[in-house]
Design an enzyme around this catalytic site. Structure first.
Site, PDB file in Angstrom:
ATOM      1  N   GLY A 243       0.763  -1.184  -0.275  1.00  0.00           N
ATOM      2  CA  GLY A 243       0.038  -0.057  -0.125  1.00  0.00           C
ATOM      3  C   GLY A 243       0.844   1.319   0.000  1.00  0.00           C
ATOM      4  O   GLY A 243       2.186   1.187   0.217  1.00  0.00           O
ATOM      5  N   HIS A 263      11.914  12.433   7.378  1.00  0.00           N
ATOM      6  CA  HIS A 263      12.750  13.407   6.896  1.00  0.00           C
ATOM      7  C   HIS A 263      13.003  13.468   5.179  1.00  0.00           C
ATOM      8  O   HIS A 263      13.323  14.264   4.514  1.00  0.00           O
ATOM      9  CB  HIS A 263      14.344  13.187   7.359  1.00  0.00           C
ATOM     10  CG  HIS A 263      14.898  11.716   6.889  1.00  0.00           C
ATOM     11  ND1 HIS A 263      14.314  10.643   7.302  1.00  0.00           N
ATOM     12  CD2 HIS A 263      15.620  11.487   5.851  1.00  0.00           C
ATOM     13  CE1 HIS A 263      14.928   9.661   6.797  1.00  0.00           C
ATOM     14  NE2 HIS A 263      15.719  10.256   5.675  1.00  0.00           N
TER      15      HIS A 263
END
Length: 304
Positions: A243, A263
């Site tokens: 997914g 990040h």
């Protein structure tokens, strides 16, 4: 009279600019390490039963004696190699840390991470000036791939995907156990590792907590590659869920792990993902968020 702005204070002029020089020449150290790993210097020395001479190393890595001598001298100066003199001849061997982290046979080897840094990350940073000016990634210049999506560029081929996943593997083999044991996670038995990639952190988690199961939630092509190269059928407590964590609903779980994920995205997208995780959490349960905090000189923020 000196032009405005050119006056140098006595204190600044007298001080040796060690920090600036270190920053200016830091890439020389990185490239020395990269080159020694790419040529197999540490692997050659590890496979030998005794220290090797310059001639033996040059022959073993198929390089010139002059170039090899310079490389070995640099590695010795960086405390990556030991030297001793036998019968007037300099002999080379690995330091303890080089044997542990810079040889491919070591279970905690960083060689795959080093190769990726050399061939991919280093090349991206070559175009940092353009990235700052334009406010965009430089994948087209670096790799010939025009992409606004970080992972479309990183996963531009199956070979590149495997290399990136090997990078993740080497990182979590070093610090994964410390991450999953920083807090007691034993109350959480059903865990989802969002963007779990190669499954290295998931494997560290099930080793530390025998009662838990971990499901790696990642893109279909990542799951396929991970099954083929990284997670075997022996890892029965590690499973997969295909997914996109931005587009698809998050399955029910006791705990969600986001490790080295935030990040990679802008603040807006990170808040979007964190909000989604918060809404998916069961009552009295909490998500675990592990963000990679790095020194500015090592940040990969300009890659996205």
């Amino acid at each position: 009279m000196e032009p405005a702005g050119t006056t140098v204070t006595t204190t600044a002029a007298a001080a040796y600019p060690r920090k600036i020089l270190d920053y200016m020449e830091g890439f020389l150290v990185s490239k020395t390490l990269f080159t020694a790993c790419e040529l197999g210097v540490f692997d050659l020395l590890a496979s030998s039963q005794h220290p090797l001479s310059l001639e033996e190393v040059a022959l073993g890595i198929r390089a010139s004696q002059d170039g090899t001598e310079r490389l070995l001298a640099a590695c010795t100066g960086l405390d990556l190699l030991n030297t001793q003199t036998l019968d007037g001849q300099v002999m080379y061997s690995n330091t303890e840390q080089s044997s542990v982290y810079l040889t491919q046979s070591s279970p905690v080897s960083l060689t795959q991470s080093i190769h990726y840094s050399s061939k991919t990350i280093y090349l991206c940073w070559h175009y940092l000036t353009d990235a700052v000016r334009e406010g965009s990634n430089q994948y087209e210049k670096a790799f010939g791939v025009k992409s606004e999506d970080l992972f479309e560029a990183l996963y531009r081929s199956e070979e590149e995907m495997v290399k990136f996943m090997q990078l993740m593997n080497s990182i979590w083999n070093i610090c994964g156990r410390d991450v999953v044991t920083a807090f007691n996670l034993s109350p959480f038995t059903t865990i989802y590792d969002l963007g779990g990639c190669s499954g290295a952190l998931a494997k560290q988690c099930v080793l530390a907590y025998p009662e838990c199961t971990v499901t790696i939630f990642d893109l279909p092509k990542v799951v396929k590659t991970s099954r083929e190269h990284f997670v075997t059928n022996d890892n029965q407590r590690v499973s997969f869920h295909e997914g996109d964590f931005f587009k698809d609903a998050l399955p029910d779980a006791d705990l969600y792990i986001l490790a080295r994920i935030l990040h990679d995205w802008t603040d807006v997208r990170s808040i979007e993902l964190l909000t989604k995780v918060y809404r998916a959490c069961r009552p009295a349960r909490s998500p675990v968020i592990q963000v990679s905090i790095q020194r500015p000189s090592m940040s990969d923020g300009f890659l996205r």
